[in-house]
Design a protein around this motif. Structure first.
Motif, PDB file in Angstrom:
ATOM      1  N   HIS A   1      10.193  -1.467  -9.278  1.00  0.00           N
ATOM      2  CA  HIS A   1       9.796  -1.197 -10.030  1.00  0.00           C
ATOM      3  C   HIS A   1       8.530  -0.877  -9.544  1.00  0.00           C
ATOM      4  CE1 HIS A   1       9.608  -4.620 -14.153  1.00  0.00           C
ATOM      5  NE2 HIS A   1       8.937  -3.005 -14.236  1.00  0.00           N
ATOM      6  N   TRP A   2       7.694  -1.312  -8.531  1.00  0.00           N
ATOM      7  CA  TRP A   2       6.412  -0.323  -8.565  1.00  0.00           C
ATOM      8  C   TRP A   2       6.070  -0.420  -7.241  1.00  0.00           C
ATOM      9  CZ3 TRP A   2       2.046   0.139 -11.625  1.00  0.00           C
ATOM     10  CH2 TRP A   2       2.130  -0.162 -13.392  1.00  0.00           C
ATOM     11  N   PRO A   3       5.716   0.335  -6.578  1.00  0.00           N
ATOM     12  CA  PRO A   3       5.708   0.812  -4.560  1.00  0.00           C
ATOM     13  C   PRO A   3       4.393  -0.438  -4.110  1.00  0.00           C
ATOM     14  CG  PRO A   3       4.277   2.983  -6.625  1.00  0.00           C
ATOM     15  CD  PRO A   3       4.458   1.920  -7.262  1.00  0.00           C
TER      16      PRO A   3
ATOM     17  N   PRO B   1      -0.834   3.220 -10.523  1.00  0.00           N
ATOM     18  CA  PRO B   1       0.441   2.242  -8.994  1.00  0.00           C
ATOM     19  C   PRO B   1      -0.528   2.196  -7.927  1.00  0.00           C
ATOM     20  CG  PRO B   1       1.356   3.983 -10.786  1.00  0.00           C
ATOM     21  CD  PRO B   1      -0.035   3.999 -11.294  1.00  0.00           C
ATOM     22  N   ASP B   2      -1.360   3.272  -7.933  1.00  0.00           N
ATOM     23  CA  ASP B   2      -2.723   3.233  -6.650  1.00  0.00           C
ATOM     24  C   ASP B   2      -3.512   1.718  -6.655  1.00  0.00           C
ATOM     25  OD1 ASP B   2      -2.098   4.945  -4.997  1.00  0.00           O
ATOM     26  OD2 ASP B   2      -3.164   7.121  -6.258  1.00  0.00           O
ATOM     27  N   THR B   3      -4.062   0.723  -7.428  1.00  0.00           N
ATOM     28  CA  THR B   3      -4.119  -0.018  -7.305  1.00  0.00           C
ATOM     29  C   THR B   3      -4.069  -1.423  -7.995  1.00  0.00           C
ATOM     30  OG1 THR B   3      -5.440   0.590  -9.483  1.00  0.00           O
ATOM     31  CG2 THR B   3      -6.916   1.639  -7.552  1.00  0.00           C
ATOM     32  N   PHE B   4      -2.334  -1.288  -8.450  1.00  0.00           N
ATOM     33  CA  PHE B   4      -2.254  -2.796  -8.821  1.00  0.00           C
ATOM     34  C   PHE B   4      -1.856  -3.828  -7.688  1.00  0.00           C
ATOM     35  CE2 PHE B   4       2.093  -2.975  -7.126  1.00  0.00           C
ATOM     36  CZ  PHE B   4       3.136  -1.769  -6.876  1.00  0.00           C
ATOM     37  N   ASP B   5      -2.184  -4.857  -8.149  1.00  0.00           N
ATOM     38  CA  ASP B   5      -2.254  -5.623  -7.155  1.00  0.00           C
ATOM     39  C   ASP B   5      -1.599  -7.382  -7.594  1.00  0.00           C
ATOM     40  OD1 ASP B   5      -3.392  -7.172  -9.353  1.00  0.00           O
ATOM     41  OD2 ASP B   5      -5.072  -7.890  -8.803  1.00  0.00           O
TER      42      ASP B   5
ATOM     43  N   PHE C   1       5.995   5.263  -9.451  1.00  0.00           N
ATOM     44  CA  PHE C   1       5.634   6.224  -8.195  1.00  0.00           C
ATOM     45  C   PHE C   1       5.155   7.785  -9.117  1.00  0.00           C
ATOM     46  CE2 PHE C   1       8.243   4.152  -4.998  1.00  0.00           C
ATOM     47  CZ  PHE C   1       8.363   3.071  -4.972  1.00  0.00           C
ATOM     48  N   LEU C   2       3.967   7.848  -8.112  1.00  0.00           N
ATOM     49  CA  LEU C   2       3.088   9.319  -8.227  1.00  0.00           C
ATOM     50  C   LEU C   2       4.067   9.687  -6.662  1.00  0.00           C
ATOM     51  CD1 LEU C   2      -0.342   7.276  -8.053  1.00  0.00           C
ATOM     52  CD2 LEU C   2       1.472   7.917  -9.879  1.00  0.00           C
ATOM     53  N   VAL C   3       3.390  11.030  -7.169  1.00  0.00           N
ATOM     54  CA  VAL C   3       4.222  12.320  -5.450  1.00  0.00           C
ATOM     55  C   VAL C   3       4.125  11.760  -4.982  1.00  0.00           C
ATOM     56  CG1 VAL C   3       3.322  14.312  -5.461  1.00  0.00           C
ATOM     57  CG2 VAL C   3       3.238  14.118  -7.830  1.00  0.00           C
ATOM     58  N   HIS C   4       3.241  10.821  -3.994  1.00  0.00           N
ATOM     59  CA  HIS C   4       2.488  10.567  -2.651  1.00  0.00           C
ATOM     60  C   HIS C   4       3.377   9.952  -2.264  1.00  0.00           C
ATOM     61  CE1 HIS C   4       0.220   7.017  -2.838  1.00  0.00           C
ATOM     62  NE2 HIS C   4      -0.298   7.287  -4.534  1.00  0.00           N
ATOM     63  N   HIS C   5       3.854   9.078  -3.316  1.00  0.00           N
ATOM     64  CA  HIS C   5       4.542   7.578  -3.288  1.00  0.00           C
ATOM     65  C   HIS C   5       6.420   8.173  -3.350  1.00  0.00           C
ATOM     66  CE1 HIS C   5       2.267   5.314  -5.813  1.00  0.00           C
ATOM     67  NE2 HIS C   5       2.032   4.726  -4.597  1.00  0.00           N
TER      68      HIS C   5
END
Ligand code: NDP
Length: 276
Positions: free
Chosen positions: A112-114, A271-275, A143-147
């Protein structure tokens, strides 16, 4: 060009996935979810997108069982929630989803999320489910490219899908290009911008030009970009409206005009900052 609600994209493992499906986020367990799915199936939808965290998998399962539609004509997606990521816990979460859905095989299972520090291990669990034949396809969400690169580094089986927030204000051209290059099917969540994109003046004008609704323009835009799309509605008239997108096309000026609305603006978490 996508010509009917039955049309499918072919994933990188040759599994067919409908271009258009029904999202069921925020639908209440029970009659609300079951009625929406019955209506959607009557109108020809064959793909349903749920997730463990939506807490309506049991209703999805009941609705599809009661529909009488042969299992192999349906495409059911669910997702492992963040708290359950990790190898063993994903396998356990999958069994719980499968029990609730009362299905032997899930068509598409997504992370669902990285979740940092967890998602590569979670991917290994999805690969096991795939190799065991418990899922027909496996993929990512948010997922973004780096994930994705992290997954490509460790995978034996590359992902088939990435489901991300995608609407005119969040077009994500680089992610889209990357997915195309790596044969990962991009799938749009919040295709209507969770209603916010429906009032956009350019979208409204293009809708008037084609005698269609703003929602139909946004869904058609996804399809012409070759992005799988899963608009959510609990209202029968909107479920029908959202499926009536195969009798017109956007021309290149419409496509470009909508493309220019991109502001890299998220209506939901990054996706880089979710908590969570
Ligand atoms: P959408 O962009 O699909 O918008 C849904 C909203 O638009 C609802 O409020 C709905 O109201 C309204 N609506 C639907 N059709 C119309 C229409 N024709 N005219 C006017 N309003 C309309 O947002 P979602 O967030 O629901 O995204 C779609 C699906 O994507 C979800 O249901 C879920 O399956 C998936 N998703 C995945 C996420 C992820 O992290 N992977 C995150 C969020 C969503 P009403 O129901 O009252 O008609």
């Amino acid at each position: 060009m996508v010509a009917s609600i039955k049309d499918c994209t072919v994933l990188n493992n040759n599994v067919e996935m409908p271009w258009l499906g029904l999202g069921v986020f925020k639908m209440k367990e029970g009659d609300e979810t079951e009625n929406a799915i019955h209506v959607a199936l009557d109108y020809g939808y064959r793909s349903i997108d749920t997730a463990a965290i939506y807490r309506n998998e049991a209703s999805v399962g009941r609705a599809i069982r009661n529909s009488g539609i042969p299992r192999d004509e349906l495409f059911i997606t669910t997702k492992v929630w963040n708290a359950n990521q990790g190898y063993q816990s994903t396998l356990k979460a999958f069994d719980e989803s499968r029990d609730k859905l009362q299905l032997d095989v899930i068509d598409l299972y997504l992370i669902h999320w990285p979740v940092k520090g967890k998602y590569t291990e979670t991917w290994k669990a999805l690969e096991k489910l795939y190799m065991d034949g418990s899922v027909r396809a496996i993929g990512l969400s948010n997922f973004l490219v780096h994930h994705i690169l992290d997954i490509l580094d460790i995978c034996e089986i590359p992902p088939m899908v990435d489901q991300v927030e995608f609407h005119p204000q969040l077009r994500q051209p680089e992610l889209h290009r990357f997915c195309v290059e790596h044969q990962i099917q991009l799938e749009a969540w919040a295709p209507l911008g969770q209603s916010r994109s429906l009032q956009n003046p350019a979208v409204v004008e293009i809708a008037e030009k084609h005698a269609k609704s703003p929602a139909q323009i946004l869904i058609r835009w996804d399809l012409q970009l070759e992005v799988v799309t899963i608009p959510k509605s609990i209202k029968p008239e909107r479920i029908l409206e959202n499926s009536q997108v195969f009798d017109f096309s956007l021309d290149s000026s419409d496509m470009e005009r909508i493309g220019r609305l991109d502001e890299n603006l998220r209506f939901s978490d990054d996706p880089d900052t979710f908590d969570f």
